[in-house]
Design a protein around this motif. Structure first.
Motif, PDB file in Angstrom:
ATOM      1  N   LEU A  42       0.788  -1.229   0.000  1.00  0.00           N
ATOM      2  CA  LEU A  42       0.000   0.000   0.000  1.00  0.00           C
ATOM      3  C   LEU A  42       0.823   1.284   0.000  1.00  0.00           C
ATOM      4  O   LEU A  42       0.306   2.345  -0.356  1.00  0.00           O
ATOM      5  CB  LEU A  42      -0.946   0.002   1.207  1.00  0.00           C
ATOM      6  N   ALA A  43       2.080   1.220   0.417  1.00  0.00           N
ATOM      7  CA  ALA A  43       2.909   2.424   0.482  1.00  0.00           C
ATOM      8  C   ALA A  43       3.997   2.377  -0.597  1.00  0.00           C
ATOM      9  O   ALA A  43       4.317   1.324  -1.142  1.00  0.00           O
ATOM     10  CB  ALA A  43       3.531   2.562   1.866  1.00  0.00           C
ATOM     11  N   ASP A  44       4.566   3.561  -0.871  1.00  0.00           N
ATOM     12  CA  ASP A  44       5.671   3.659  -1.826  1.00  0.00           C
ATOM     13  C   ASP A  44       7.028   3.582  -1.135  1.00  0.00           C
ATOM     14  O   ASP A  44       7.986   3.049  -1.681  1.00  0.00           O
ATOM     15  CB  ASP A  44       5.573   4.992  -2.591  1.00  0.00           C
ATOM     16  N   LYS A  45       7.095   4.148   0.070  1.00  0.00           N
ATOM     17  CA  LYS A  45       8.340   4.182   0.836  1.00  0.00           C
ATOM     18  C   LYS A  45       8.058   3.572   2.209  1.00  0.00           C
ATOM     19  O   LYS A  45       7.245   4.096   2.971  1.00  0.00           O
ATOM     20  CB  LYS A  45       8.837   5.617   1.026  1.00  0.00           C
ATOM     21  N   VAL A  46       8.729   2.475   2.512  1.00  0.00           N
ATOM     22  CA  VAL A  46       8.489   1.759   3.769  1.00  0.00           C
ATOM     23  C   VAL A  46       9.724   1.894   4.656  1.00  0.00           C
ATOM     24  O   VAL A  46      10.822   1.496   4.261  1.00  0.00           O
ATOM     25  CB  VAL A  46       8.192   0.272   3.510  1.00  0.00           C
ATOM     26  N   VAL A  47       9.532   2.463   5.857  1.00  0.00           N
ATOM     27  CA  VAL A  47      10.614   2.596   6.830  1.00  0.00           C
ATOM     28  C   VAL A  47      10.250   1.743   8.034  1.00  0.00           C
ATOM     29  O   VAL A  47       9.319   2.068   8.779  1.00  0.00           O
ATOM     30  CB  VAL A  47      10.825   4.063   7.259  1.00  0.00           C
ATOM     31  N   VAL A  48      10.950   0.632   8.211  1.00  0.00           N
ATOM     32  CA  VAL A  48      10.663  -0.279   9.311  1.00  0.00           C
ATOM     33  C   VAL A  48      11.554   0.075  10.492  1.00  0.00           C
ATOM     34  O   VAL A  48      12.772   0.225  10.349  1.00  0.00           O
ATOM     35  CB  VAL A  48      10.896  -1.742   8.896  1.00  0.00           C
ATOM     36  N   THR A  49      10.938   0.197  11.666  1.00  0.00           N
ATOM     37  CA  THR A  49      11.657   0.643  12.861  1.00  0.00           C
ATOM     38  C   THR A  49      11.142  -0.105  14.088  1.00  0.00           C
ATOM     39  O   THR A  49      10.473  -1.122  13.973  1.00  0.00           O
ATOM     40  CB  THR A  49      11.518   2.172  13.025  1.00  0.00           C
ATOM     41  N   SER A  50      11.440   0.418  15.255  1.00  0.00           N
ATOM     42  CA  SER A  50      10.973  -0.186  16.506  1.00  0.00           C
ATOM     43  C   SER A  50       9.658   0.423  16.944  1.00  0.00           C
ATOM     44  O   SER A  50       9.381   1.597  16.688  1.00  0.00           O
ATOM     45  CB  SER A  50      12.016   0.012  17.619  1.00  0.00           C
ATOM     46  N   ASP A  51       8.852  -0.364  17.621  1.00  0.00           N
ATOM     47  CA  ASP A  51       7.641   0.114  18.286  1.00  0.00           C
ATOM     48  C   ASP A  51       7.965   0.137  19.777  1.00  0.00           C
ATOM     49  O   ASP A  51       8.740   0.957  20.231  1.00  0.00           O
ATOM     50  CB  ASP A  51       6.464  -0.802  17.942  1.00  0.00           C
ATOM     51  N   ASN A  52       7.406  -0.786  20.533  1.00  0.00           N
ATOM     52  CA  ASN A  52       7.824  -1.030  21.923  1.00  0.00           C
ATOM     53  C   ASN A  52       8.500  -2.399  21.950  1.00  0.00           C
ATOM     54  O   ASN A  52       7.818  -3.420  22.104  1.00  0.00           O
ATOM     55  CB  ASN A  52       6.621  -1.026  22.879  1.00  0.00           C
ATOM     56  N   PRO A  53       9.809  -2.475  21.803  1.00  0.00           N
ATOM     57  CA  PRO A  53      10.456  -3.795  21.706  1.00  0.00           C
ATOM     58  C   PRO A  53      10.390  -4.621  22.976  1.00  0.00           C
ATOM     59  O   PRO A  53      10.534  -5.829  22.949  1.00  0.00           O
ATOM     60  CB  PRO A  53      11.901  -3.451  21.333  1.00  0.00           C
ATOM     61  N   ARG A  54      10.201  -3.970  24.114  1.00  0.00           N
ATOM     62  CA  ARG A  54      10.153  -4.663  25.403  1.00  0.00           C
ATOM     63  C   ARG A  54      11.411  -5.521  25.577  1.00  0.00           C
ATOM     64  O   ARG A  54      12.510  -5.004  25.433  1.00  0.00           O
ATOM     65  CB  ARG A  54       8.848  -5.455  25.527  1.00  0.00           C
ATOM     66  N   THR A  55      11.261  -6.800  25.879  1.00  0.00           N
ATOM     67  CA  THR A  55      12.456  -7.602  26.164  1.00  0.00           C
ATOM     68  C   THR A  55      13.077  -8.215  24.905  1.00  0.00           C
ATOM     69  O   THR A  55      14.117  -8.852  24.980  1.00  0.00           O
ATOM     70  CB  THR A  55      12.125  -8.742  27.148  1.00  0.00           C
ATOM     71  N   GLU A  56      12.426  -8.030  23.761  1.00  0.00           N
ATOM     72  CA  GLU A  56      12.958  -8.612  22.529  1.00  0.00           C
ATOM     73  C   GLU A  56      14.021  -7.712  21.893  1.00  0.00           C
ATOM     74  O   GLU A  56      14.019  -6.485  22.070  1.00  0.00           O
ATOM     75  CB  GLU A  56      11.836  -8.848  21.524  1.00  0.00           C
ATOM     76  N   ASN A  57      14.901  -8.328  21.107  1.00  0.00           N
ATOM     77  CA  ASN A  57      15.889  -7.590  20.330  1.00  0.00           C
ATOM     78  C   ASN A  57      15.174  -6.880  19.181  1.00  0.00           C
ATOM     79  O   ASN A  57      14.538  -7.535  18.343  1.00  0.00           O
ATOM     80  CB  ASN A  57      16.934  -8.557  19.781  1.00  0.00           C
ATOM     81  N   PRO A  58      15.250  -5.549  19.093  1.00  0.00           N
ATOM     82  CA  PRO A  58      14.546  -4.821  18.027  1.00  0.00           C
ATOM     83  C   PRO A  58      14.914  -5.305  16.633  1.00  0.00           C
ATOM     84  O   PRO A  58      14.052  -5.380  15.746  1.00  0.00           O
ATOM     85  CB  PRO A  58      14.984  -3.373  18.243  1.00  0.00           C
ATOM     86  N   GLU A  59      16.185  -5.651  16.429  1.00  0.00           N
ATOM     87  CA  GLU A  59      16.617  -6.099  15.104  1.00  0.00           C
ATOM     88  C   GLU A  59      15.945  -7.423  14.735  1.00  0.00           C
ATOM     89  O   GLU A  59      15.640  -7.670  13.564  1.00  0.00           O
ATOM     90  CB  GLU A  59      18.134  -6.243  15.064  1.00  0.00           C
ATOM     91  N   ARG A  60      15.707  -8.276  15.726  1.00  0.00           N
ATOM     92  CA  ARG A  60      15.040  -9.552  15.452  1.00  0.00           C
ATOM     93  C   ARG A  60      13.590  -9.320  15.035  1.00  0.00           C
ATOM     94  O   ARG A  60      13.071 -10.007  14.139  1.00  0.00           O
ATOM     95  CB  ARG A  60      15.097 -10.444  16.690  1.00  0.00           C
ATOM     96  N   ILE A  61      12.936  -8.372  15.689  1.00  0.00           N
ATOM     97  CA  ILE A  61      11.553  -8.044  15.313  1.00  0.00           C
ATOM     98  C   ILE A  61      11.519  -7.542  13.870  1.00  0.00           C
ATOM     99  O   ILE A  61      10.678  -7.955  13.063  1.00  0.00           O
ATOM    100  CB  ILE A  61      10.970  -6.985  16.275  1.00  0.00           C
ATOM    101  N   ILE A  62      12.451  -6.655  13.552  1.00  0.00           N
ATOM    102  CA  ILE A  62      12.509  -6.097  12.199  1.00  0.00           C
ATOM    103  C   ILE A  62      12.812  -7.198  11.180  1.00  0.00           C
ATOM    104  O   ILE A  62      12.254  -7.217  10.080  1.00  0.00           O
ATOM    105  CB  ILE A  62      13.547  -4.963  12.135  1.00  0.00           C
ATOM    106  N   ASP A  63      13.684  -8.136  11.544  1.00  0.00           N
ATOM    107  CA  ASP A  63      13.974  -9.266  10.650  1.00  0.00           C
ATOM    108  C   ASP A  63      12.697 -10.021  10.295  1.00  0.00           C
ATOM    109  O   ASP A  63      12.500 -10.428   9.132  1.00  0.00           O
ATOM    110  CB  ASP A  63      14.962 -10.236  11.312  1.00  0.00           C
ATOM    111  N   GLU A  64      11.807 -10.216  11.281  1.00  0.00           N
ATOM    112  CA  GLU A  64      10.568 -10.950  11.035  1.00  0.00           C
ATOM    113  C   GLU A  64       9.626 -10.157  10.133  1.00  0.00           C
ATOM    114  O   GLU A  64       8.904 -10.728   9.313  1.00  0.00           O
ATOM    115  CB  GLU A  64       9.894 -11.308  12.357  1.00  0.00           C
ATOM    116  N   ILE A  65       9.616  -8.832  10.292  1.00  0.00           N
ATOM    117  CA  ILE A  65       8.826  -7.987   9.385  1.00  0.00           C
ATOM    118  C   ILE A  65       9.388  -8.086   7.977  1.00  0.00           C
ATOM    119  O   ILE A  65       8.658  -8.166   6.985  1.00  0.00           O
ATOM    120  CB  ILE A  65       8.829  -6.519   9.870  1.00  0.00           C
TER     121      ILE A  65
END
Length: 495
Positions: free
Chosen positions: A401-424
């Motif tokens: 739906l978008a032309d430019k997608v910037v994937v970042t952190s939300d509330n990572p809590r105890t998870e590694n933010p990079e791992r969450i982004i990898d799954e996205i």
């Protein structure tokens, strides 16, 4: 507020009592930090904390009785123990009684669903107040008792906090309470002791599967609000359903209340005759049982058409006049963090929204697309320690739906933010020509990147946090507000 301990015990005929029952209870709490002289302290077992360990602390602060599932090695002096099989079940019986069942004394409107609850409840609250009622509101953003506001910590508070809040509403003279009712609250019986009068279902899409495990369980939890709606003695019970959501047909069959429906089809009680979406407003004409409503709304987006229809249905069920409903909707300016435009003097459009589910992200991006002349940007992430199945789904929707997608952190809590982004990013492997994908785990950097590279007719959708002014990291919670980041960027740029 006070009750005799003997009266509370009448609700627990199987309880074993150790100590005197000749006591007066002036407070009920499951939080040792809030214990005061005369409290009944409820020892709850949680996933990580056992309330039984805090009994000595509660006694030292003045607790005169405690609900327990086991007798401690040493009973604190002066504390009467009420030994029960399940302290949580006992709490659900005792607490509403202690506060004189405020959820039966107020007229209760409950709104449940994955998305749209906050906007719908706020519209209902505003209409009821215009109609002359005194209204309390309990929701994701805040708790309102007329104009008195406190910050919410859960969409639906726990049993003790909820009953205490409803009692405060009664004391303030409120005759209505409008509340968001979460699936967690229904499954965990946080709403025990409340008799609802009107229930609204907005939609059911994927969310909270970390807790419910399956969509069927999630739907069944939502269904409880409607299944129990006719219990009690209050008159005029109504169930409101969005018939464009597949779950409505299933749940509608489970309620004995009077049903009102809304949706695009003309076979509904309320349906749109026409609507025109603009960046900052929307024209909407509705067919209703009391005649056509022509609305000039200051909120926009097709998803808000559904929120408006749900609110209108609830208000018609409560016999509020068409004239009052229309007058409020024409002036309703929206809710913080819900498709909220951020104006900082920038040459492009910036929107902040709470969308944190696949359905929510899809809705806001489709609306944003309809008002975008240039490129559509989306800045988003997914929360840690939450349903990870939705991460690639949201990534796929963003790319579609978008032309430019910037994937970042939300509330990572105890998870590694990079791992969450990898799954996205599992859904962002094959980027079509003309589209671009970026990853910046630092949310401020990600927002600033989009702000720095957007062109004059672009739209930037910053999704996931909306009204939230914090970010939960592994070892701390920091102040973070998407709107403030935008304003600060442009303030520095102008300087």
């Amino acid at each position: 507020m006070e009750k005799s301990l003997a009266a509370l015990l009448d609700l627990l005929p199987k309880a074993k009592v150790l100590g005197s029952t000749e006591k007066v209870i002036t407070d009920v709490t499951a939080d040792s930090r809030t214990v005061q002289a005369g409290s009944l302290f409820i020892c709850l077992r949680g996933a990580t904390v056992d309330g039984h360990k805090f009994l000595p602390m509660a006694a030292a602060k003045g607790a005169v009785a405690a609900l327990v599932e086991e007798v401690p090695d040493e009973t604190p002096a002066g504390v009467t123990l009420l030994v029960v099989e399940d302290t949580r079940a006992a709490m659900e019986l005792i607490t509403p009684y202690f506060y004189d069942y405020p959820g039966k004394r107020l007229r209760m409107i409950g709104v449940t669903g994955t998305n749209g609850k906050t906007t719908t409840t706020n519209i209902i609250r505003t209409i009821l107040r215009k109609a002359g009622h005194k209204v309390g509101l309990i929701g994701t953003i805040n708790i309102m008792i007329e104009d008195q506001e406190t910050v919410s910590h859960n969409t639906t508070p726990d049993v003790v906090d909820l009953q205490k809040t409803l009692y405060a509403m009664v004391c303030a003279g409120c005759d209505y309470c409008v509340m968001e009712v979460s699936s967690h609250a229904l499954a965990l019986k946080r709403v025990a002791g409340i008799e609802y009068d009107c229930a609204v279902l907005t939609n059911i899409t994927q969310d909270h599967l970390d807790f419910h495990k399956t969509m069927e369980n999630y739907r069944d939890a939502k269904s409880l609000l409607f299944e129990h709606l006719t219990e009690g003695i209050k008159p005029n019970k109504n169930a409101i359903f969005n018939m464009d959501d597949a779950s409505s047909t299933i749940i509608k069959a489970r309620t004995k209340a009077k049903v009102l429906t809304y949706g695009k089809g003309k076979d509904n009680d309320i349906y749109p005759l026409s609507f025109t979406v603009a960046p900052k407003a929307m024209q909407l004409s509705l067919a209703t049982p009391v005649g056509e409503m022509d609305l000039e709304l200051k909120i926009t987006g097709e998803f808000n058409v559904y929120n408006v229809m749900g609110a209108v249905a609830a208000m018609l069920a409560e016999n509020i006049s068409k004239e009052i409903i229309v007058s409020v909707l024409d002036g309703f300016a929206g809710v913080p963090g819900r498709f909220q435009l951020v104006e900082a003097g920038q040459p492009y459009t910036v929107i902040v929204d709470y969308a944190h589910t696949p359905d929510g992200l899809e809705n806001v991006l489709k609306t944003a697309r309809s008002i975008t002349k240039g490129k559509l940007w989306v800045v988003f992430g997914c929360g840690g320690d939450r349903d990870n199945k939705k991460r690639p789904i949201m990534g796929g929707l963003a790319l579609e739906l978008a032309d430019k997608v910037v994937v970042t952190s939300d509330n990572p809590r105890t998870e590694n933010p990079e791992r969450i982004i990898d799954e996205i990013f599992t859904a962002l492997q094959n980027v079509p020509a003309g589209k671009e994908v970026f990853r910046l785990s630092d949310r401020r950097e990600a927002i600033n990147f989009a702000l720095a590279h957007a062109a004059a007719e672009d739209v930037i959708m910053i999704a996931g946090k909306g009204h939230e002014n914090y970010q939960i990291l592994k070892d701390k919670t920091i102040h973070f507000d998407d709107k403030e980041v935008v304003l600060e960027y442009w303030s520095d740029k102008k300087c």
